[in-house]
Scaffold this motif. Sequence first.
Motif, PDB file in Angstrom:
ATOM      1  N   ALA A  92      10.639  12.180  23.917  1.00 23.10           N
ATOM      2  CA  ALA A  92       9.994  12.808  25.075  1.00 23.10           C
ATOM      3  C   ALA A  92      11.007  13.640  25.855  1.00 23.10           C
ATOM      4  O   ALA A  92      10.696  14.737  26.321  1.00 23.10           O
ATOM      5  CB  ALA A  92       9.369  11.756  25.978  1.00 23.10           C
ATOM      6  N   GLY A  93      12.225  13.116  25.984  1.00 24.25           N
ATOM      7  CA  GLY A  93      13.280  13.873  26.659  1.00 24.25           C
ATOM      8  C   GLY A  93      13.578  15.182  25.958  1.00 24.25           C
ATOM      9  O   GLY A  93      13.774  16.221  26.595  1.00 24.25           O
ATOM     10  N   ILE A  94      13.593  15.154  24.641  1.00 24.90           N
ATOM     11  CA  ILE A  94      13.844  16.383  23.874  1.00 24.90           C
ATOM     12  C   ILE A  94      12.720  17.386  24.099  1.00 24.90           C
ATOM     13  O   ILE A  94      12.980  18.578  24.336  1.00 24.90           O
ATOM     14  CB  ILE A  94      14.000  16.055  22.377  1.00 24.90           C
ATOM     15  CG1 ILE A  94      15.290  15.277  22.151  1.00 24.90           C
ATOM     16  CG2 ILE A  94      13.974  17.322  21.524  1.00 24.90           C
ATOM     17  CD1 ILE A  94      15.434  14.679  20.772  1.00 24.90           C
ATOM     18  N   LEU A  95      11.468  16.933  24.056  1.00 25.19           N
ATOM     19  CA  LEU A  95      10.333  17.836  24.259  1.00 25.19           C
ATOM     20  C   LEU A  95      10.319  18.425  25.667  1.00 25.19           C
ATOM     21  O   LEU A  95      10.046  19.618  25.854  1.00 25.19           O
ATOM     22  CB  LEU A  95       9.026  17.112  23.967  1.00 25.19           C
ATOM     23  CG  LEU A  95       8.824  16.689  22.505  1.00 25.19           C
ATOM     24  CD1 LEU A  95       7.543  15.871  22.359  1.00 25.19           C
ATOM     25  CD2 LEU A  95       8.797  17.900  21.595  1.00 25.19           C
ATOM     26  N   VAL A  96      10.614  17.606  26.660  1.00 25.45           N
ATOM     27  CA  VAL A  96      10.656  18.101  28.038  1.00 25.45           C
ATOM     28  C   VAL A  96      11.794  19.113  28.196  1.00 25.45           C
ATOM     29  O   VAL A  96      11.632  20.142  28.861  1.00 25.45           O
ATOM     30  CB  VAL A  96      10.788  16.936  29.042  1.00 25.45           C
ATOM     31  CG1 VAL A  96      11.130  17.429  30.426  1.00 25.45           C
ATOM     32  CG2 VAL A  96       9.488  16.141  29.085  1.00 25.45           C
ATOM     33  N   CYS A  97      12.926  18.853  27.580  1.00 26.52           N
ATOM     34  CA  CYS A  97      14.048  19.802  27.649  1.00 26.52           C
ATOM     35  C   CYS A  97      13.691  21.127  26.990  1.00 26.52           C
ATOM     36  O   CYS A  97      14.086  22.198  27.474  1.00 26.52           O
ATOM     37  CB  CYS A  97      15.297  19.206  27.008  1.00 26.52           C
ATOM     38  SG  CYS A  97      16.078  17.954  28.029  1.00 26.52           S
ATOM     39  N   LEU A  98      12.951  21.083  25.874  1.00 23.54           N
ATOM     40  CA  LEU A  98      12.502  22.324  25.243  1.00 23.54           C
ATOM     41  C   LEU A  98      11.579  23.105  26.168  1.00 23.54           C
ATOM     42  O   LEU A  98      11.701  24.329  26.288  1.00 23.54           O
ATOM     43  CB  LEU A  98      11.790  22.021  23.924  1.00 23.54           C
ATOM     44  CG  LEU A  98      12.674  21.597  22.763  1.00 23.54           C
ATOM     45  CD1 LEU A  98      11.825  21.146  21.577  1.00 23.54           C
ATOM     46  CD2 LEU A  98      13.606  22.716  22.358  1.00 23.54           C
ATOM     47  N   LEU A 133      10.179  14.891  33.453  1.00 23.02           N
ATOM     48  CA  LEU A 133      10.354  13.701  32.628  1.00 23.02           C
ATOM     49  C   LEU A 133       9.897  12.419  33.335  1.00 23.02           C
ATOM     50  O   LEU A 133       9.481  11.467  32.679  1.00 23.02           O
ATOM     51  CB  LEU A 133      11.819  13.581  32.201  1.00 23.02           C
ATOM     52  CG  LEU A 133      12.124  12.673  31.022  1.00 23.02           C
ATOM     53  CD1 LEU A 133      11.263  13.001  29.815  1.00 23.02           C
ATOM     54  CD2 LEU A 133      13.591  12.778  30.658  1.00 23.02           C
ATOM     55  N   THR A 134       9.922  12.397  34.654  1.00 24.89           N
ATOM     56  CA  THR A 134       9.532  11.192  35.390  1.00 24.89           C
ATOM     57  C   THR A 134       8.097  10.748  35.086  1.00 24.89           C
ATOM     58  O   THR A 134       7.885   9.597  34.701  1.00 24.89           O
ATOM     59  CB  THR A 134       9.754  11.384  36.901  1.00 24.89           C
ATOM     60  OG1 THR A 134      11.146  11.621  37.126  1.00 24.89           O
ATOM     61  CG2 THR A 134       9.310  10.173  37.691  1.00 24.89           C
ATOM     62  N   CYS A 149      14.168   1.056  35.541  1.00 25.58           N
ATOM     63  CA  CYS A 149      15.536   1.147  35.005  1.00 25.58           C
ATOM     64  C   CYS A 149      15.797   2.542  34.432  1.00 25.58           C
ATOM     65  O   CYS A 149      16.848   3.149  34.685  1.00 25.58           O
ATOM     66  CB  CYS A 149      15.754   0.103  33.922  1.00 25.58           C
ATOM     67  SG  CYS A 149      15.871  -1.572  34.526  1.00 25.58           S
ATOM     68  N   ILE A 150      14.846   3.044  33.673  1.00 27.88           N
ATOM     69  CA  ILE A 150      15.013   4.367  33.062  1.00 27.88           C
ATOM     70  C   ILE A 150      15.058   5.446  34.129  1.00 27.88           C
ATOM     71  O   ILE A 150      15.905   6.349  34.107  1.00 27.88           O
ATOM     72  CB  ILE A 150      13.874   4.634  32.059  1.00 27.88           C
ATOM     73  CG1 ILE A 150      13.940   3.625  30.923  1.00 27.88           C
ATOM     74  CG2 ILE A 150      13.954   6.053  31.517  1.00 27.88           C
ATOM     75  CD1 ILE A 150      12.691   3.584  30.079  1.00 27.88           C
ATOM     76  N   ILE A 151      14.161   5.366  35.099  1.00 25.72           N
ATOM     77  CA  ILE A 151      14.107   6.364  36.164  1.00 25.72           C
ATOM     78  C   ILE A 151      15.360   6.320  37.032  1.00 25.72           C
ATOM     79  O   ILE A 151      15.838   7.354  37.498  1.00 25.72           O
ATOM     80  CB  ILE A 151      12.824   6.149  37.018  1.00 25.72           C
ATOM     81  CG1 ILE A 151      11.601   6.418  36.168  1.00 25.72           C
ATOM     82  CG2 ILE A 151      12.809   7.025  38.249  1.00 25.72           C
ATOM     83  CD1 ILE A 151      11.580   7.772  35.502  1.00 25.72           C
TER      84      ILE A 151
END
Length: 134
Positions: free
Chosen positions: A31-37, A70-71, A109-111
């Motif tokens: 998901a992080g990769i897709l949001v960065c794209l 991403l949040t 934790c992730i946030i």
Amino acid sequence: STCAALVLSSVSPQLQANWGSMMFPLLISSAGILVCLATSYVATDFSPVRKETDVEHVLKMQLILTTLFLTPVIFLISLMFLPSVFCISMPGVECSAKTTATWFGAFMCIISGLWSGLAIGLITEYYTSHTYAP
């Protein structure tokens, strides 16, 4: 950290019961990769760098937008793929209040890491940039 999270998920009976729960760390990474794209698309098409002085602004916007986008994505992934309560303990050790977690606790934790990364990035930019004079 992704590998460590995969190992931890493999020792939880509640996470082992569902393939999506087992793959939760990979879902977060992908998901992080897709949001960065998507954020890169914003930086290249909506607010591209036209001159050298624009680089700082565009990089800062990418950092902020990635964190903002991403949040909610991480919230949805946590809600959809993690059980409401799960135990993370070593094999042979009974679950207790100390080894029990919730999907919302995992999300927080992730946030915390995500928003701390944003804060570190903005503070670093402030102290190392030619634009600001601390």
